[in-house]
Design an enzyme around this catalytic site. Structure first.
Site, short mmCIF file in Angstrom:
data_model
loop_
_atom_site.label_atom_id
_atom_site.label_comp_id
_atom_site.label_asym_id
_atom_site.label_seq_id
_atom_site.Cartn_x
_atom_site.Cartn_y
_atom_site.Cartn_z
N CYS A 141 20.57 5.98 15.23
CA CYS A 141 20.19 5.77 16.62
C CYS A 141 18.70 5.45 16.72
CB CYS A 141 20.51 7.02 17.44
SG CYS A 141 22.18 7.66 17.21
N MET A 142 18.25 5.14 17.91
CA MET A 142 16.83 4.85 18.11
C MET A 142 15.95 6.05 17.74
SD MET A 142 14.83 3.54 21.53
CE MET A 142 15.57 1.90 21.51
N ASP A 143 16.43 7.26 18.04
CA ASP A 143 15.61 8.45 17.89
C ASP A 143 16.20 9.50 16.97
OD1 ASP A 143 13.90 7.47 20.09
OD2 ASP A 143 15.64 7.95 21.32
N LYS A 194 -3.95 -3.67 4.21
CA LYS A 194 -3.34 -4.33 5.37
C LYS A 194 -2.10 -3.56 5.80
CE LYS A 194 -0.52 -7.47 2.55
NZ LYS A 194 -0.11 -8.84 2.30
N HIS A 211 -2.74 -17.08 -4.73
CA HIS A 211 -1.77 -15.98 -4.67
C HIS A 211 -0.61 -16.31 -5.59
CE1 HIS A 211 -0.05 -12.36 -2.92
NE2 HIS A 211 1.11 -13.00 -2.90
N ARG A 261 2.42 -21.13 1.18
CA ARG A 261 2.24 -20.27 2.34
C ARG A 261 0.89 -20.58 2.97
NH1 ARG A 261 2.46 -13.75 1.77
NH2 ARG A 261 0.46 -14.17 0.74
N ARG A 302 -6.49 -7.65 -6.85
CA ARG A 302 -6.13 -7.28 -5.49
C ARG A 302 -4.88 -6.39 -5.48
NH1 ARG A 302 -6.29 -12.96 -5.17
NH2 ARG A 302 -4.08 -12.98 -4.58
N TYR A 362 27.37 6.35 17.62
CA TYR A 362 27.84 5.24 18.44
C TYR A 362 29.03 4.53 17.79
CZ TYR A 362 23.61 5.47 21.35
OH TYR A 362 22.63 5.87 22.21
#
Length: 362
Positions: free
Chosen positions: A305-307, A35, A162, A133, A218, A258
């Site tokens: 930063c983002m990038d 998953k 689980h 859950r 699992r 920043y």
């Protein structure tokens, strides 16, 4: 191409699978959990590696994840562990998938879709024994099983729970869950059901508590080299890599990134690397993490930063533009260290490596 990528070792994936097999023995089957894009490693290629290694089943969280594997040409048994909604039943039947069931509405829809397709669809019934859950509560079991007995076009191939405490030191809680689960298994057998698979073990419990192995286990995180509780010989399967694209020699008292949240205390050499929080390199690592460059650990400085991220490479000898930077996965730096710096777990570090980071398989 932007010089940022995740290098995935197929040999390491196969090696880790073999370690699971050694732990549980030949008589216990394995459901390999793929998953969340195989915990960030690439679901299709990881699934192929586990199939080649001999897995009995693959496990995904959602129908969409299962369809990705079917679209990729995989015909192996696939369990949809997050359950299904009623309107998904038709595709479940058409694609030959095995849902985990804990909703009577989903069970009825699956039965109807199976009847229309003239098939008998298998499912695994999930009990909630303490995770709070997903799953059927103990006090709902009699009513739920009575309803299931009226649905003749679906078949209980398995039942599971689980274990929510296996990674902790509280073994008594795991034992309580297992005891509760086995009582429910006894009840469903008395009610006329004969599941082939009874299962409870995740990565932590299959390492620590052999009594949780049952018919099938699992494993998830340990297939990717993490979640090692007993000194198993696991190998990290992913190296997250990038390259230095710019070097800046700056004087003392120079703010970086920043807001100037980091200010140099000496004449410094600052490297810029093209990876950021949009790639899954979490902003919470700002001024906490380090990066492996030329066999040295260099600190992340300033806000991520983002990038991009900035690294203080003043103490890295002979550093230059285009040098490879390893964000995690080598002998100096694992996802466990990043998880500690970010106050999270290795699962999140791995699974949030972004879509725009290409996976390169070796």
């Amino acid at each position: 191409m932007r010089p940022t990528w995740a290098e995935i070792s197929l040999d390491s994936l196969k090696h880790n699978f073999i370690q699971v097999k050694k732990l549980v023995g030949e008589n216990v089957s394995i459901l390999s959990v793929v998953k969340a894009n195989a915990y960030g490693h690439g679901a299709l290629e990881a699934s192929k590696a586990f199939i080649e290694s001999g897995t009995d089943m693959l496990g995904v969280a959602t129908l969409e994840e299962a369809l990705e594997l079917r679209d990729g040409g995989l015909g192996a048994p696939i369990a949809v562990m997050g359950g299904i909604r009623a309107h998904e039943a038709k595709l479940i039947v058409e694609q030959g998938l095995t849902p985990f069931l804990f909703s009577i509405d989903a069970a009825r829809s699956l039965n109807d879709a199976s009847k229309k397709a003239q098939k008998k669809t298998g499912y695994h019934l999930k009990f909630d024994t303490g995770m709070t859950r997903l799953g059927i509560q103990s006090d709902e079991a009699h009513r739920f099983l009575a309803e299931l007995r009226t649905l003749n076009n679906i078949k209980m191939d398995g039942t599971l729970t689980h274990l929510g405490y296996a990674f902790t030191e509280f073994e008594e809680r795991t034992q309580t869950q297992v005891d509760t689960f086995l009582k429910l298994v006894h009840l469903l057998r008395k009610s006329g059901f004969s599941p082939s698979y009874v299962h409870s073990a995740n990565s932590a419990s299959l390492q620590k508590y052999p009594y949780t192995h049952m018919d099938i286990v699992r494993p998830g995180i340990m297939l990717y080299g993490y979640g090692n509780h007993t000194g198993v010989d696991l190998k990290f399967a992913m190296k997250l890599k990038s390259k230095i694209i710019q070097l800046n020699r700056v004087p003392t008292e120079t703010p970086v990134s920043y807001g100037g949240g980091f200010v140099t205390k000496r004449s410094s050499l600052i490297a810029t690397i093209p990876i950021g929080y949009a790639d899954g390199y979490m902003r919470s690592l700002s001024n906490r993490a380090s990066v492996s460059i030329r066999g040295s650990l260099a600190p992340v400085v300033g806000q991520i930063c983002m990038d991009y991220i900035m690294i203080d490479v003043t103490d890295v000898p002979e550093v230059r533009v285009d040098d490879e930077a390893i964000l995690f996965g080598d002998e100096f730096l694992s996802a466990n260290e990043l998880a500690k710096w970010a106050d999270t777990i290795s699962y999140e570090v791995l699974s949030t490596v972004g879509k725009r980071v290409p996976r390169i398989y070796i």
